[in-house]
Enzyme design. Sequence first.
Site, PDB file in Angstrom:
ATOM      1  N   ASP A  55     -31.822 -19.226   5.851  1.00 37.12           N
ATOM      2  CA  ASP A  55     -31.367 -19.772   4.572  1.00 37.12           C
ATOM      3  C   ASP A  55     -32.165 -21.024   4.215  1.00 37.12           C
ATOM      4  O   ASP A  55     -32.139 -22.018   4.935  1.00 37.12           O
ATOM      5  CB  ASP A  55     -29.873 -20.141   4.706  1.00 37.12           C
ATOM      6  CG  ASP A  55     -29.292 -20.713   3.436  1.00 37.12           C
ATOM      7  OD1 ASP A  55     -28.746 -19.937   2.638  1.00 37.12           O
ATOM      8  OD2 ASP A  55     -29.399 -21.949   3.213  1.00 37.12           O
ATOM      9  N   TYR A 101     -34.701 -28.049  -0.345  1.00 37.71           N
ATOM     10  CA  TYR A 101     -34.854 -28.480   1.062  1.00 37.71           C
ATOM     11  C   TYR A 101     -36.286 -28.881   1.400  1.00 37.71           C
ATOM     12  O   TYR A 101     -36.528 -29.445   2.462  1.00 37.71           O
ATOM     13  CB  TYR A 101     -34.425 -27.378   2.048  1.00 37.71           C
ATOM     14  CG  TYR A 101     -33.001 -26.904   1.934  1.00 37.71           C
ATOM     15  CD1 TYR A 101     -32.068 -27.597   1.168  1.00 37.71           C
ATOM     16  CD2 TYR A 101     -32.584 -25.753   2.592  1.00 37.71           C
ATOM     17  CE1 TYR A 101     -30.765 -27.136   1.046  1.00 37.71           C
ATOM     18  CE2 TYR A 101     -31.278 -25.300   2.482  1.00 37.71           C
ATOM     19  CZ  TYR A 101     -30.370 -25.982   1.704  1.00 37.71           C
ATOM     20  OH  TYR A 101     -29.098 -25.525   1.595  1.00 37.71           O
ATOM     21  N   LYS A 142     -32.838 -20.617  -2.900  1.00 32.83           N
ATOM     22  CA  LYS A 142     -31.964 -21.087  -3.986  1.00 32.83           C
ATOM     23  C   LYS A 142     -32.772 -21.865  -5.010  1.00 32.83           C
ATOM     24  O   LYS A 142     -33.646 -22.665  -4.641  1.00 32.83           O
ATOM     25  CB  LYS A 142     -30.870 -22.022  -3.436  1.00 32.83           C
ATOM     26  CG  LYS A 142     -30.191 -21.497  -2.187  1.00 32.83           C
ATOM     27  CD  LYS A 142     -29.049 -22.375  -1.710  1.00 32.83           C
ATOM     28  CE  LYS A 142     -28.670 -22.014  -0.292  1.00 32.83           C
ATOM     29  NZ  LYS A 142     -29.549 -22.602   0.743  1.00 32.83           N
ATOM     30  N   HIS A 149     -28.394 -22.617  -6.971  1.00 27.24           N
ATOM     31  CA  HIS A 149     -27.903 -23.549  -5.939  1.00 27.24           C
ATOM     32  C   HIS A 149     -26.582 -24.226  -6.354  1.00 27.24           C
ATOM     33  O   HIS A 149     -25.657 -24.320  -5.550  1.00 27.24           O
ATOM     34  CB  HIS A 149     -28.991 -24.589  -5.651  1.00 27.24           C
ATOM     35  CG  HIS A 149     -28.895 -25.207  -4.295  1.00 27.24           C
ATOM     36  ND1 HIS A 149     -29.984 -25.661  -3.610  1.00 27.24           N
ATOM     37  CD2 HIS A 149     -27.835 -25.450  -3.489  1.00 27.24           C
ATOM     38  CE1 HIS A 149     -29.596 -26.162  -2.431  1.00 27.24           C
ATOM     39  NE2 HIS A 149     -28.288 -26.040  -2.348  1.00 27.24           N
TER      40      HIS A 149
HETATM   41  N1  LIG Z   1     -25.549 -23.977  -0.943  1.00 25.76           N
HETATM   42  C1  LIG Z   1     -25.420 -25.267  -0.697  1.00 25.76           C
HETATM   43  O1  LIG Z   1     -25.147 -26.069  -1.603  1.00 25.76           O
HETATM   44  C2  LIG Z   1     -25.586 -25.765   0.708  1.00 25.76           C
HETATM   45  C3  LIG Z   1     -25.227 -27.082   1.008  1.00 25.76           C
HETATM   46  C4  LIG Z   1     -25.384 -27.515   2.324  1.00 25.76           C
HETATM   47  C5  LIG Z   1     -25.875 -26.660   3.287  1.00 25.76           C
HETATM   48  N2  LIG Z   1     -26.254 -25.380   2.956  1.00 25.76           N
HETATM   49  C6  LIG Z   1     -26.810 -24.450   3.974  1.00 25.76           C
HETATM   50  O2  LIG Z   1     -25.852 -24.295   5.008  1.00 25.76           O
HETATM   51  C7  LIG Z   1     -26.445 -24.593   6.260  1.00 25.76           C
HETATM   52  C8  LIG Z   1     -25.425 -25.123   7.240  1.00 25.76           C
HETATM   53  O3  LIG Z   1     -24.780 -26.276   6.737  1.00 25.76           O
HETATM   54  P1  LIG Z   1     -25.033 -27.746   7.313  1.00 25.76           P
HETATM   55  O4  LIG Z   1     -26.349 -27.817   7.933  1.00 25.76           O
HETATM   56  O5  LIG Z   1     -24.739 -28.687   6.203  1.00 25.76           O
HETATM   57  O6  LIG Z   1     -23.847 -27.958   8.355  1.00 25.76           O
HETATM   58  P2  LIG Z   1     -23.256 -27.216   9.655  1.00 25.76           P
HETATM   59  O7  LIG Z   1     -24.023 -25.995   9.991  1.00 25.76           O
HETATM   60  O8  LIG Z   1     -21.787 -27.107   9.422  1.00 25.76           O
HETATM   61  O9  LIG Z   1     -23.461 -28.339  10.766  1.00 25.76           O
HETATM   62  C9  LIG Z   1     -24.724 -28.725  11.198  1.00 25.76           C
HETATM   63  C10 LIG Z   1     -24.522 -29.906  12.143  1.00 25.76           C
HETATM   64  O10 LIG Z   1     -23.705 -29.513  13.247  1.00 25.76           O
HETATM   65  C11 LIG Z   1     -24.435 -29.671  14.466  1.00 25.76           C
HETATM   66  N3  LIG Z   1     -24.156 -28.474  15.289  1.00 25.76           N
HETATM   67  C12 LIG Z   1     -24.555 -27.210  15.055  1.00 25.76           C
HETATM   68  N4  LIG Z   1     -24.090 -26.371  15.988  1.00 25.76           N
HETATM   69  C13 LIG Z   1     -23.363 -27.128  16.849  1.00 25.76           C
HETATM   70  C14 LIG Z   1     -22.641 -26.838  18.038  1.00 25.76           C
HETATM   71  N5  LIG Z   1     -22.576 -25.600  18.534  1.00 25.76           N
HETATM   72  N6  LIG Z   1     -22.026 -27.867  18.678  1.00 25.76           N
HETATM   73  C15 LIG Z   1     -22.092 -29.137  18.189  1.00 25.76           C
HETATM   74  N7  LIG Z   1     -22.757 -29.468  17.055  1.00 25.76           N
HETATM   75  C16 LIG Z   1     -23.387 -28.474  16.396  1.00 25.76           C
HETATM   76  C17 LIG Z   1     -25.907 -29.763  14.095  1.00 25.76           C
HETATM   77  O11 LIG Z   1     -26.583 -30.626  14.990  1.00 25.76           O
HETATM   78  P3  LIG Z   1     -28.079 -30.363  15.584  1.00 25.76           P
HETATM   79  O12 LIG Z   1     -28.929 -29.769  14.494  1.00 25.76           O
HETATM   80  O13 LIG Z   1     -28.493 -31.738  15.980  1.00 25.76           O
HETATM   81  O14 LIG Z   1     -27.896 -29.443  16.766  1.00 25.76           O
HETATM   82  C18 LIG Z   1     -25.831 -30.403  12.704  1.00 25.76           C
HETATM   83  O15 LIG Z   1     -25.697 -31.820  12.818  1.00 25.76           O
HETATM   84  C19 LIG Z   1     -27.549 -25.594   5.889  1.00 25.76           C
HETATM   85  O16 LIG Z   1     -28.499 -25.778   6.901  1.00 25.76           O
HETATM   86  C20 LIG Z   1     -28.085 -24.957   4.642  1.00 25.76           C
HETATM   87  O17 LIG Z   1     -28.957 -23.889   4.966  1.00 25.76           O
HETATM   88  C21 LIG Z   1     -26.100 -24.929   1.675  1.00 25.76           C
END
Ligand SMILES: NC(=O)c1ccc[n+]([C@@H]2O[C@H](COP(=O)([O-])OP(=O)(O)OC[C@H]3O[C@@H](n4cnc5c(N)ncnc54)[C@H](OP(=O)(O)O)[C@@H]3O)[C@@H](O)[C@H]2O)c1
Length: 279
Positions: free
Chosen positions: A47, A52, A77, A110
């Site tokens: 994704d 980004y 997006k 997005h």
């Molecule tokens: N459509 C939208 O508007 C939108 C907005 C935000 C995000 N997104 C997409 O959604 C994806 C995921 O969301 P996100 O990155 O915001 O948040 P997330 O996946 O909920 O959380 C990521 C965070 O959690 C940590 N983490 C991941 N797996 C873990 C585990 N097993 N144990 C402990 N900590 C863990 C990661 O740390 P480390 O990396 O340091 O391991 C990072 O700091 C994004 O990367 C993006 O592709 C879309």
Amino acid sequence: MDKQHVVTLSDEHKMPLVGFGTYKITDQETMDQAIGTAYNTGYRLFDTAQFYNNEQVLGMALQHNGINREQVFITDKVAEPNQGYELTRSSVDFSLQQLNTDYIDLLLIHWPVNTLFFDTWRAFEDLKQAGKVRSIGVSNYNRAQLELLKTQAHEMPVVNQIENHPYLSQAPLVEFDHTEEIATQAWSPLGRGVVLSNPMLQTIANHHQRSVAQIILRWHIQRGIAVIPKSATASRIQENYQIFDFELSTDEMDMIDLLNKNQRTGNDPEMVYELGKQY
Ligand SMILES: NC(=O)c1ccc[n+]([C@@H]2O[C@H](COP(=O)([O-])OP(=O)(O)OC[C@H]3O[C@@H](n4cnc5c(N)ncnc54)[C@H](OP(=O)(O)O)[C@@H]3O)[C@@H](O)[C@H]2O)c1
């Protein structure tokens, strides 16, 4: 693609249930390692977003890891400043160049914005007709915006990617998506780490001898929601995919549902809609 762990979208294309989020991974070495680990673990959905600033880095990482384009599902997006009929089309041509591919599996708007609302979607429908995009969807749309879109859309989005985790479960919107045959995909499925310290989730995790992250991701998929957790840490990338060999009971599912407190970690889509941009 692992046939067991896919969602069939309403346009008949298949989308992996568990994908890999790439937000904030922008340097080539980290992306190469993350994509290599993710692919070897079983992830097939990656994704990205124009916002980004990592489409090119992702495209290179797939190449560096010797991964065939046909083996993976790429979500991209269109950013708010690129909305509108012409800009959407030209920005997607640029994204295709950056990703070094001739098609995107799933293209999302997005964030909804009140200007150019229908023009952007018309461009999406035409990009699909032109074969540059296989499936079209939206992100951060609420029910009213989906209903508004329906008044002029020739085809409706097949995915709505929304912030979703135990502190923001959005049950009514998930239910609405379901009735409209729109697959819900959770962004920040782990609440960007905020939810991981919840004691009740820790108790459930201890019971299953799993991590809290695995319990949360399992809760999503048992609700019928696709997920795209992000991690730049190899052990976590692997851990986040190991969620198909255990099950939460109905009571455990209900207890996690009760954690909702409408707490966002990201922008409020209604504000972005009014302002026309993220804030
Ligand atoms: N459509 C939208 O508007 C939108 C907005 C935000 C995000 N997104 C997409 O959604 C994806 C995921 O969301 P996100 O990155 O915001 O948040 P997330 O996946 O909920 O959380 C990521 C965070 O959690 C940590 N983490 C991941 N797996 C873990 C585990 N097993 N144990 C402990 N900590 C863990 C990661 O740390 P480390 O990396 O340091 O391991 C990072 O700091 C994004 O990367 C993006 O592709 C879309």
